[in-house]
Design a protein around this motif. Sequence first.
Motif, PDB file in Angstrom:
ATOM      1  N   LEU A  85      30.868 111.474  38.066  1.00  0.00           N
ATOM      2  CA  LEU A  85      30.338 112.940  37.464  1.00  0.00           C
ATOM      3  C   LEU A  85      29.750 113.619  38.432  1.00  0.00           C
ATOM      4  CD1 LEU A  85      28.588 111.393  34.274  1.00  0.00           C
ATOM      5  CD2 LEU A  85      30.879 112.114  34.464  1.00  0.00           C
ATOM      6  N   ARG A  86      29.888 114.749  38.173  1.00  0.00           N
ATOM      7  CA  ARG A  86      29.093 115.821  39.252  1.00  0.00           C
ATOM      8  C   ARG A  86      27.737 116.322  38.651  1.00  0.00           C
ATOM      9  NH1 ARG A  86      28.325 116.309  44.554  1.00  0.00           N
ATOM     10  NH2 ARG A  86      28.384 118.722  45.202  1.00  0.00           N
ATOM     11  N   LEU A  87      26.853 116.023  38.887  1.00  0.00           N
ATOM     12  CA  LEU A  87      25.674 116.700  38.322  1.00  0.00           C
ATOM     13  C   LEU A  87      24.950 117.713  39.203  1.00  0.00           C
ATOM     14  CD1 LEU A  87      25.686 113.962  36.972  1.00  0.00           C
ATOM     15  CD2 LEU A  87      23.329 113.852  37.349  1.00  0.00           C
ATOM     16  N   THR A  88      24.662 119.133  38.587  1.00  0.00           N
ATOM     17  CA  THR A  88      24.279 120.215  39.097  1.00  0.00           C
ATOM     18  C   THR A  88      23.067 120.557  38.607  1.00  0.00           C
ATOM     19  OG1 THR A  88      25.415 121.380  37.544  1.00  0.00           O
ATOM     20  CG2 THR A  88      26.516 120.945  39.639  1.00  0.00           C
ATOM     21  N   ALA A 101      23.428 119.964  43.961  1.00  0.00           N
ATOM     22  CA  ALA A 101      24.376 119.017  43.466  1.00  0.00           C
ATOM     23  C   ALA A 101      24.429 117.487  43.759  1.00  0.00           C
ATOM     24  CB  ALA A 101      25.808 119.774  43.434  1.00  0.00           C
ATOM     25  N   ALA A 102      24.880 116.824  43.157  1.00  0.00           N
ATOM     26  CA  ALA A 102      25.336 115.357  43.427  1.00  0.00           C
ATOM     27  C   ALA A 102      26.486 114.731  42.699  1.00  0.00           C
ATOM     28  CB  ALA A 102      23.837 114.472  43.511  1.00  0.00           C
ATOM     29  N   THR A 103      26.940 113.636  43.171  1.00  0.00           N
ATOM     30  CA  THR A 103      28.059 113.048  42.424  1.00  0.00           C
ATOM     31  C   THR A 103      27.440 111.589  42.307  1.00  0.00           C
ATOM     32  OG1 THR A 103      29.849 114.516  43.497  1.00  0.00           O
ATOM     33  CG2 THR A 103      30.433 112.330  42.635  1.00  0.00           C
ATOM     34  N   TYR A 104      27.747 111.097  41.081  1.00  0.00           N
ATOM     35  CA  TYR A 104      27.479 109.793  40.664  1.00  0.00           C
ATOM     36  C   TYR A 104      28.394 108.843  39.981  1.00  0.00           C
ATOM     37  CZ  TYR A 104      22.489 110.966  41.403  1.00  0.00           C
ATOM     38  OH  TYR A 104      21.274 111.451  41.914  1.00  0.00           O
ATOM     39  N   THR A 105      28.765 107.580  40.135  1.00  0.00           N
ATOM     40  CA  THR A 105      29.511 107.093  39.458  1.00  0.00           C
ATOM     41  C   THR A 105      28.893 106.019  38.256  1.00  0.00           C
ATOM     42  OG1 THR A 105      30.949 106.510  41.263  1.00  0.00           O
ATOM     43  CG2 THR A 105      31.470 105.133  39.475  1.00  0.00           C
ATOM     44  N   VAL A 157      14.982 125.286  35.048  1.00  0.00           N
ATOM     45  CA  VAL A 157      16.142 124.596  35.714  1.00  0.00           C
ATOM     46  C   VAL A 157      16.986 123.847  34.759  1.00  0.00           C
ATOM     47  CG1 VAL A 157      16.668 122.653  37.425  1.00  0.00           C
ATOM     48  CG2 VAL A 157      14.778 124.251  37.978  1.00  0.00           C
ATOM     49  N   THR A 158      18.141 124.219  34.895  1.00  0.00           N
ATOM     50  CA  THR A 158      19.016 123.477  33.988  1.00  0.00           C
ATOM     51  C   THR A 158      19.999 122.347  34.698  1.00  0.00           C
ATOM     52  OG1 THR A 158      19.396 125.268  32.743  1.00  0.00           O
ATOM     53  CG2 THR A 158      21.131 123.660  32.403  1.00  0.00           C
ATOM     54  N   ILE A 159      19.986 121.214  34.142  1.00  0.00           N
ATOM     55  CA  ILE A 159      20.691 120.205  34.846  1.00  0.00           C
ATOM     56  C   ILE A 159      21.956 119.981  33.801  1.00  0.00           C
ATOM     57  CG2 ILE A 159      20.818 117.814  35.488  1.00  0.00           C
ATOM     58  CD1 ILE A 159      18.624 119.400  37.131  1.00  0.00           C
ATOM     59  N   ALA A 160      23.028 119.705  34.460  1.00  0.00           N
ATOM     60  CA  ALA A 160      24.703 119.825  33.940  1.00  0.00           C
ATOM     61  C   ALA A 160      25.293 118.568  34.587  1.00  0.00           C
ATOM     62  CB  ALA A 160      25.363 121.078  33.811  1.00  0.00           C
ATOM     63  N   ALA A 161      26.036 117.862  33.584  1.00  0.00           N
ATOM     64  CA  ALA A 161      26.768 116.677  34.204  1.00  0.00           C
ATOM     65  C   ALA A 161      28.236 116.981  33.630  1.00  0.00           C
ATOM     66  CB  ALA A 161      26.368 115.429  33.466  1.00  0.00           C
ATOM     67  N   SER A 162      29.199 117.114  34.569  1.00  0.00           N
ATOM     68  CA  SER A 162      30.441 117.457  34.440  1.00  0.00           C
ATOM     69  C   SER A 162      31.379 116.413  34.802  1.00  0.00           C
ATOM     70  CB  SER A 162      30.990 118.779  35.368  1.00  0.00           C
ATOM     71  OG  SER A 162      29.992 119.901  35.063  1.00  0.00           O
ATOM     72  N   ASP A 163      32.619 116.055  34.005  1.00  0.00           N
ATOM     73  CA  ASP A 163      33.501 115.189  34.331  1.00  0.00           C
ATOM     74  C   ASP A 163      34.925 115.818  34.395  1.00  0.00           C
ATOM     75  OD1 ASP A 163      35.232 112.775  34.386  1.00  0.00           O
ATOM     76  OD2 ASP A 163      34.602 112.204  32.546  1.00  0.00           O
ATOM     77  N   ALA A 164      35.515 115.806  35.762  1.00  0.00           N
ATOM     78  CA  ALA A 164      36.670 116.813  36.162  1.00  0.00           C
ATOM     79  C   ALA A 164      36.292 117.920  35.492  1.00  0.00           C
ATOM     80  CB  ALA A 164      37.675 116.021  35.513  1.00  0.00           C
ATOM     81  N   GLY A 165      35.380 118.708  35.868  1.00  0.00           N
ATOM     82  CA  GLY A 165      35.138 120.010  35.629  1.00  0.00           C
ATOM     83  C   GLY A 165      34.678 120.155  34.143  1.00  0.00           C
ATOM     84  N   ARG A 166      34.608 119.562  33.282  1.00  0.00           N
ATOM     85  CA  ARG A 166      34.340 119.652  31.905  1.00  0.00           C
ATOM     86  C   ARG A 166      32.957 119.254  31.878  1.00  0.00           C
ATOM     87  NH1 ARG A 166      34.081 116.103  27.403  1.00  0.00           N
ATOM     88  NH2 ARG A 166      35.130 114.473  28.859  1.00  0.00           N
ATOM     89  N   VAL A 167      32.095 119.931  31.044  1.00  0.00           N
ATOM     90  CA  VAL A 167      30.549 119.611  31.045  1.00  0.00           C
ATOM     91  C   VAL A 167      30.447 119.139  29.723  1.00  0.00           C
ATOM     92  CG1 VAL A 167      28.312 120.777  30.588  1.00  0.00           C
ATOM     93  CG2 VAL A 167      29.949 122.047  31.982  1.00  0.00           C
ATOM     94  N   ILE A 168      29.797 117.764  29.947  1.00  0.00           N
ATOM     95  CA  ILE A 168      29.647 116.644  29.062  1.00  0.00           C
ATOM     96  C   ILE A 168      28.156 116.664  28.421  1.00  0.00           C
ATOM     97  CG2 ILE A 168      31.566 115.321  29.832  1.00  0.00           C
ATOM     98  CD1 ILE A 168      29.591 113.436  31.031  1.00  0.00           C
ATOM     99  N   ALA A 169      27.304 117.269  29.243  1.00  0.00           N
ATOM    100  CA  ALA A 169      25.744 117.271  29.022  1.00  0.00           C
ATOM    101  C   ALA A 169      25.021 118.022  29.702  1.00  0.00           C
ATOM    102  CB  ALA A 169      25.409 115.550  29.393  1.00  0.00           C
ATOM    103  N   THR A 170      24.101 118.758  29.258  1.00  0.00           N
ATOM    104  CA  THR A 170      23.084 119.572  29.795  1.00  0.00           C
ATOM    105  C   THR A 170      21.797 119.158  29.298  1.00  0.00           C
ATOM    106  OG1 THR A 170      23.287 121.374  28.192  1.00  0.00           O
ATOM    107  CG2 THR A 170      24.587 121.321  30.139  1.00  0.00           C
ATOM    108  N   ARG A 171      20.769 119.902  30.372  1.00  0.00           N
ATOM    109  CA  ARG A 171      19.223 119.766  29.763  1.00  0.00           C
ATOM    110  C   ARG A 171      18.520 120.814  30.627  1.00  0.00           C
ATOM    111  NH1 ARG A 171      16.620 115.499  27.032  1.00  0.00           N
ATOM    112  NH2 ARG A 171      14.521 116.221  26.463  1.00  0.00           N
ATOM    113  N   ALA A 172      17.926 121.462  29.851  1.00  0.00           N
ATOM    114  CA  ALA A 172      16.907 122.702  30.398  1.00  0.00           C
ATOM    115  C   ALA A 172      15.582 122.089  30.706  1.00  0.00           C
ATOM    116  CB  ALA A 172      16.732 123.673  29.542  1.00  0.00           C
ATOM    117  N   PHE A 173      14.963 122.164  31.699  1.00  0.00           N
ATOM    118  CA  PHE A 173      13.477 121.851  32.128  1.00  0.00           C
ATOM    119  C   PHE A 173      12.795 123.081  32.219  1.00  0.00           C
ATOM    120  CE2 PHE A 173      16.523 118.487  33.031  1.00  0.00           C
ATOM    121  CZ  PHE A 173      15.614 117.264  32.796  1.00  0.00           C
TER     122      PHE A 173
END
Length: 453
Positions: A85-88, A101-105, A157-173
């Motif tokens: 996942l790519r977290l931004t 941004a950062a990438t995690y497995t 600040v909005t944190i989003a998690a993307s899987d192959a370009g598809r956003v699967i989760a977001t959270r606004a702080f």
Amino acid sequence: MRRRRGEGERHGMPRRVSTARRTSRPARIAAVLASALLAVTVLAGCGAADPGAGARFVTSPLVRYSAVLWPFPLQLVGAEPGARLRLTARLATVHGTWTSAATYTVPASGTLDLAAARPQLAPFTEPDSAGLFWSLRGPRLSGEEAARQWMLDTIHVTIAASDAGRVIATRAFELDGLASTLPVRTIYTRDLRPAIDPRLPRQTHEDVALATFYSAASLEHPQTPVVLMFDDARPGASGDYVAPVIAQFGASVLLVPVAAAADGVRSTGIIADTTVQAVFDWLADRPDIEQDRVYLYGTGAAEQVAVWAATRFPSRIHGLFAAGGTPALLCLPAARVAPVFEGESGLPCLSDAGTVVPSAVPSIDVVDGPVVLACGVQDATLPSACGWQRALAATRVPRPGDRIIYADGATHPVSVPPGLPIALPATGGQPTEKARIAFWNAVGRDLLRAVLG
């Protein structure tokens, strides 16, 4: 009230505490510190996680967040095990957009714990739940604009998690500005004149702004410790950022400006001992200040002034916080004149900060209370910073509450409050961020001990 003695004398004995209180106090301090640090860090917009299925971010509920951000619990749950996942992180402001941004497995459990997971392709290399916040990078701001954005405004600040370009989760702080509700008062020379000479009129043509007072007094704590802070004007380290954090720990702040040279090491102005004496007298007249809990604070070019004041007025202070500078007085850039005067005379000073001169370091063994010192081993602004701190620490017999932080890999701005994306490189800033956490943990513990009594 503590008796005032000659300036070279030590304080009296510590206040006596019952056996039961001694037993419970460390636990109380640890609990309150954890609570205070969390309150300094957190975001009012993070409620309970959505109970529905699918990937979602989970954070601590009912906790206040701010731009000053210690690591906090942050997890992505319900993700596909093994997914990369790519977290931004994204912050949109009137001045432009900030991103990180950062990438995690995702592990086999399907839960990505950012406090434990090691990132890939990120501006930080070790697990850090606040990494996406302090690594934000965006447009260059003026000093006033930056202080307003990070310490006064409420930002999102909005944190989003993307899987192959598809956003699967977001959270606004929602990040609150710690200084937005902090009472602030400008102190003028007319306010200090009665302390210098009561015969002088309060109104004179020489009346100028001399200091800024931030009050932490409240109904629960009508009397507070106070930190006399000599200001470090470098980005993120000034009173605009530091005073609100100190106030969160329950201590008021009296901020005295120190003009710094372009090199960030030397001062360009002069402070007289009579002025500092008048500042102490002004504090002594305030019923909202605990007179036996007065601390000195100075970092960068202001450290030399704070250390001088600690050794010049030891009976007026309880503790000392210093970082990233020299304890020896450095001559002003344009002349062989020290930045402080005693009486009509300037004090001896050094023209070169690069060479540590132990004989020029005053002894801080006269400070009865805790001392916190810090430096970055990779300080490019003052490469000898840790050598100077070691020389200063060597003048003192260690006491409870003392902490000396020699931060490997850290750069100069180790005293900037944690979580702020200020004065950090695009990559490789994590050691400096860790040093900031260590420094403010130590300062916070000492101040909370004073607040709890």
